[in-house]
Design a protein around this motif. Structure first.
Motif: not given
Length: 381
Positions: A259, A280-281, A275, A273, A284, A210, A256
């Motif tokens: 997904l 975003s993290d 990113t 991950v 996710l 990711f 995200p």
């Protein structure tokens, strides 16, 4: 994994030419390769794969020639490097073990069937089991290199003429599929005995990356060197491109929150991950922590990772203990990595260690065999 993929690729290219396949079927003591290691030999003497550290290959090539040229019957060869006067195979390397190698002409239907079965496991990303008879004593309705195949859905295909042996092989193959561990089994039957390699076939590791930044590039490259199946996911179409990731098996452009509509997460997958985007993290992690992926790595300093989890808790998302045990944050082994390439090495090495259920420690501190145990076991029937 990459070695076996190279063998399958070469076999597909030379399928109508003469060739042979050598498989390590049984070992004891200190040896370089374990049961299941393979090497393909062409008529010209080309070798793809390896069954030792280099000391046995030339002899295997020589012994395979009659099989290649005349479609000879499979043969079992034993190399003993334990003898004190061994000047040929030991080569002064200090090896202290025995290796049994099954050599087969690839004009033989059973030899071709095993490669086609392995290719099918890889193609559909499903594990399977191959049980290969490699030694027979007495009167048994089976032949050297006859096989039984077990698919992940429970489907069985057998070349074994002895119904009793086939039944026991099917039972033990289910056990190997469940445990995920290759075994060498000796069966004592009414009218003889049979040695069988019951081998689990694992499909390529499915890695989800990711983030398509510069630090993702060496991770993808290194994972592909290991033969893994790599998918790159990023919300930015300018970054998630085939030009940037020519080696990736799949490239997905999505945010995200999208997904779940783009990927069917499963227990075989591992995910990293990176990113470099906090929100975003966060999204996710909300998706990946409850998912069945067996490894989840998160790039970033420990305080950042802790803050991400704390913010998730404030929003009502509280990961379970089991979920947190699958989270590796910061991601990677402690090898002093600084550059993108060094970080990639650290990350991929950690994933390999987790999949192999190892600590990633120095081998000089390991007690017992480097490879782990694949000991022969005796089944009385």
């Amino acid at each position: 994994m990459k070695e076996l993929q190279d063998i399958l690729k070469t076999f597909e290219q030379i399928k109508h030419s003469r060739s042979a396949i050598a498989t390590v079927v049984k070992t004891s003591g200190s040896v370089y390769r374990r049961p299941g290691a393979r090497m393909l030999i062409t008529e010209s003497g080309q070798m793809v794969g390896a069954i030792s550290g280099g000391c046995l290959e030339s002899d295997i090539v020589e012994r395979s020639q009659p099989l290649i040229l005349h479609n000879g019957e499979p043969i079992l060869v034993e190399y003993d490097t334990t003898a004190s006067n061994d000047l040929v195979w030991g080569l002064g390397m200090g090896c202290n073990g025995t290796v049994q190698v099954l050599i087969e002409s690839l004009h033989c239907g059973s030899a071709q069937n095993q490669l086609e079965f392995i290719a099918e496991c890889f193609r559909y990303h499903q594990p399977g089991v191959v049980a290969t008879v490699f030694d027979i004593k007495g009167e048994v309705a089976a032949s050297i290199a006859s096989r039984l195949y077990l698919h992940s859905d429970g489907t069985v295909k057998s070349e074994i003429g002895d119904r009793q042996l086939a039944a026991y092989l099917q039972h033990d193959a289910y056990g190997v599929l469940t445990e995920g561990k290759t075994k060498v089994v000796s069966y004592s039957l009414d009218h003889g005995s049979v040695d069988v390699l019951i081998e689990v076939i694992r499909p390529p590791v499915p890695l989800l990356v990711f983030g398509a930044g510069y630090d993702a590039v060496p991770i993808v490259q290194l994972a592909k060197q290991l033969g893994w199946h790599v998918t790159v996911i990023d919300r930015r179409p300018a970054y998630a491109t085939r030009d940037r990731f020519p080696d990736a098996d799949e490239i997905i452009v999505c945010h995200p929150e999208e997904l779940s509509t783009k990927l069917n997460l499963n227990p075989q997958m591992v995910a990293v991950v990176l990113t470099h985007n906090y929100l975003s993290d966060q999204m996710l992690l909300q998706t990946l922590l409850p998912s069945p992926v067996r490894y989840l790595g998160l790039l970033g300093a420990k305080p950042r990772s802790q803050q991400l989890l704390e913010d998730l808790r404030k929003e009502g998302f509280i990961p379970s203990k089991n979920q947190l045990q699958r989270l590796y944050a910061p991601v990677g082994l402690d090898i002093g990595a600084e550059t993108a390439a060094e970080i990639a090495l650290s990350v991929v090495a950690e994933i390999q260690a987790v999949l192999a259920q190892r600590e990633g420690n120095h081998l000089r501190f390991r007690q017992g065999s480097i490879h782990g145990e694949t000991e022969p076991c005796l089944t009385l029937v």
